[in-house]
Design an enzyme around this catalytic site. Structure first.
Site, short mmCIF file in Angstrom:
data_model
loop_
_atom_site.label_atom_id
_atom_site.label_comp_id
_atom_site.label_asym_id
_atom_site.label_seq_id
_atom_site.Cartn_x
_atom_site.Cartn_y
_atom_site.Cartn_z
CG HIS A 84 -167.62 25.08 5.83
ND1 HIS A 84 -166.33 25.11 6.24
CD2 HIS A 84 -168.25 24.17 6.63
CE1 HIS A 84 -166.16 24.26 7.24
NE2 HIS A 84 -167.30 23.68 7.50
CB SER A 116 -168.70 21.53 3.11
OG SER A 116 -168.79 20.64 4.19
CD GLU A 134 -158.31 -14.57 -22.33
OE1 GLU A 134 -157.18 -14.13 -21.99
OE2 GLU A 134 -159.32 -14.48 -21.61
CG HIS A 168 -150.38 -16.01 -21.30
ND1 HIS A 168 -149.86 -15.11 -22.20
CD2 HIS A 168 -150.75 -15.27 -20.21
CE1 HIS A 168 -149.93 -13.89 -21.68
NE2 HIS A 168 -150.46 -13.96 -20.48
CD GLU A 186 -168.57 16.98 3.51
OE1 GLU A 186 -169.25 17.97 3.18
OE2 GLU A 186 -167.37 17.05 3.85
CG HIS A 187 -171.25 16.61 7.14
ND1 HIS A 187 -170.80 17.61 6.32
CD2 HIS A 187 -170.17 16.20 7.86
CE1 HIS A 187 -169.50 17.80 6.53
NE2 HIS A 187 -169.09 16.96 7.44
CG ASP A 199 -167.01 19.88 11.01
OD1 ASP A 199 -167.00 18.95 10.19
OD2 ASP A 199 -167.73 20.89 10.89
#
Lengths: 436, 436
Positions: B266, B241, B419, B424, B331-332, B365
């Protein structure tokens, strides 16, 4: 050429039959997911490029492809010259395709609209979309170099607002370069394989690292994409191409056979499956397949695919057709039945659904508009066509005022202490003290 | 406890400084992406569960966790009994959080609105959204068992319309079970580790296979998620984190320190970074950190994280603050500056942005509403918070009429032949012949 083809393998799921359920279940559990033998080799290449940069790319390209490069990037003169060598009819076809792909993908831009969210009680909470900054498009070289795939990946990226789209492709052909020009690709690096994936993910002295890599490749490329997943984003793990044709007694066996072949010719591993409630249709489709394989250039590949991965699946009626299609989760799903629109809402797991006899899968491959980069190997259960959503990320934006925080503070403190995270509780309490 | 903490490592990016750019770049290139030592062990476990099913889970759970199970699933009586043992205050806090999470994620339902697309010239082309059918939520056991994470993953899945949400967690605590009940989780399997990820991806005799696995776990879980990626979808590769606090001279050092600690506690690998243009603030934050570490229960973890992965980054002014935040892609991201709203539109790479002093990361959180499952380790460059979009897939629906196909047929045939895909071209020509 079609000597090996004696008819589609039968899988009989009709209620009076019964022995084939396990065979069908096995077909429905195909997966491109697991690491194969290329995994260790790809991992070693990725590590080498990560630590040695450009030097590793020069050496690996010489060693693995027999190409001695003195630089990777195509300059503008080389790009312009290559594009000018392409015949006018082919250029016009690419331009038509690019226009239609762009028009369709503009309709997906709703995912990039203003932030969503709510504002109440002193809290403002949003989900804010932003396009990715830099994206790598991978395109294989050699016979599998499909300019259409460059359009199908790069045009949606540009529509989404990606600032820099980089094409990675070994030995770029003139028409691939032209497709890149038409799609607005910003840079072209003439490198391929796991070394190109590593260069894109980590960056080197000359290659800037990208935020996401899209586009299918060979087993080494696929293994390398899995390995760098997390360093950057990737667009999924691609397997062989697939079609499932749902057809009833009214379907034209010539059309059914032609569409099965348009998938089967891709690759000996390609999957072409017919699901029908009409046993007579199966016989007529087999006959048409034999007939059409006769002078097909890639008949050997197609007939091997049909025999080894194809199937004619017999079911009881329309509900059972829908169930079989949902179980198989095909990349391409064609509906060659009466009132096909009635079935569409019930078909939950397909990359793309082609409705009615005037919608050949080949139209989707080139010009219809939706991307032909689709989830394979059952990934239609959880994956999407490549689209604008692939090039958008969201950011949460949170703003509380003193009252909003106070209203939640008891719950935050209770939960933080229950989880043993005292500093979380104190970060709230420090603010509450300040406000009093 | 805080004896080891002598202050945040300094990284000076001010123009008159200069030596620290390389150190900052290294911090900005963290990545959770590459396979670690757990990879081979996780791969072996996954293979064993894939081939042996339930028996492998029983044996691995006994061997690796010392738990002898006779069944995996919690029945309704066990779930109800566990939920009833949770204290009322904690239940109320979870219910408040769940309500707010649900309210916020309902605002994301625009991604599940009616199909987008266009209809013109006889072509109807759509992108149709569908919720995933079955999703697995992983939650770690033991001290890292966070009931809040169950809410943050399962509530958005249910809001998105996922039919079956399954929680996989070893040794489920009462409060984790209650969180699952509140979130509407359909089934709970009391298994964990790589064996739970494999069971979810492939299915076993008792565990149905899921379409996507979300939620973070330990190194083995992360390695297993990478390994099964493609068999089912996964929500990314999680790392430690992170918080990056942008603060100016007006910020309260007590608040800055409290928020850095709420991340640092954490995990010893957690990243807590201060970016500021005020050298004096750094000194005051250091003093506040020493003070607050004094009686913090997890001070040893937090101080190790601050010393090894923390930083005080000095920059010149607001533009440089924005640049540093975008480079780090946290992240934050907290904005403890004057007029923070002005900066928000320029911050392109963050999982979640917390605006102003009344918005502690701890609110995000637990109760604010947006999911706290966020991209880490720089994945905010390309990843999004967990949201309704994680549980939605799109299907392309294409329907052409004869005129629409005719208008595109020259381009399709030209591109297919360029191609080398003759079948096709013929699939289109077969239809054109039929129409004349």
């Amino acid at each position: 050429m079609a000597a090996h083809f004696v008819g589609l393998p039968r899988i009989d799921l009709r209620s009076h039959a019964g022995g084939d359920r396990a065979r069908w279940d096995a077909r429905c559990r195909r997966s491109a997911g697991l690491s194969g033998p290329a995994d260790d080799a790809a991992r070693a290449i990725v590590e080498r490029v990560r630590t040695e940069g450009d030097r590793a790319i020069f050496e690996l390209t010489a060693q693995l492809e027999g190409r001695r490069l003195d630089r990777f990037e195509l300059d503008h003169a080389a790009r312009r010259a290559a594009a000018l060598r392409v015949p006018a009819a082919l250029r016009a076809a690419l331009e038509l395709a690019a226009e239609r792909i762009a028009a369709f993908h503009r309709t997906q831009l709703a995912v990039l609209a203003e932030p969503t969210g709510l504002a109440s009680g002193g809290a403002l909470l949003q989900s804010r979309p932003t396009p990715l900054f830099r994206v790598g498009v991978y395109a294989p070289g050699g016979t599998a170099a499909y300019p259409s795939s460059v359009l199908m990946a790069a045009v949606p990226a540009k529509i989404a607002g990606v600032q820099e789209v980089i094409l990675f492709t070994p030995r770029p052909s003139d028409v691939v370069v032209l497709a890149a020009e038409i799609a607005g690709v910003d840079r072209i690096f003439a490198i391929g394989g796991a070394q190109a994936i590593a260069a894109a993910a980590f960056g080197t002295e000359t290659v800037p690292r990208v935020d996401k890599i899209v586009g299918p490749g060979n087993a080494w490329v696929t293994a390398a994409k899995r390995h760098v997943y997390g360093v950057c984003d990737v667009d999924g793990i691609a397997g062989p191409s697939e079609i499932l044709v749902v057809a009833d007694a009214g379907a034209d066996p010539t059309i059914v056979a032609a569409d099965l072949l348009s998938q089967a010719e891709h690759d000996e591993l390609a999957c072409a499956v017919l699901v029908t409630d009409d046993a007579a249709l199966v016989e007529r489709v087999d006959a048409a397949l034999v007939d059409q394989l006769g002078d097909l250039p890639r008949a050997a590949i197609a007939s091997k695919a049909l025999v080894e991965h194809g199937a004619a699946v017999l079911v009881d009626g329309r509900d059972a057709m829908v169930a079989a299609a949902n179980e198989y989760a095909p990349e391409h799903l064609e509906l060659l039945v009466a009132t096909p629109d009635e079935l569409v809402p019930r078909l939950r797991t397909a990359g793309a659904i082609f409705v009615g006899a005037w919608t050949p899968e080949a139209a989707g491959d080139y010009t219809a508009g939706p991307s032909h980069v689709l989830p394979t190997a059952g990934a239609a259960r959880f994956g999407s066509p490549l689209g604008v959503w692939d090039f958008v990320k969201y950011t949460s934006v949170l703003r509380l005022d003193a009252a909003a925080l106070a209203a939640q503070s008891d719950a935050i403190v209770t939960l933080a202490r229950a989880e043993g995270l005292e500093a979380h509780a104190r970060a709230v309490e420090a603010r509450l003290r300040r406000s009093t």
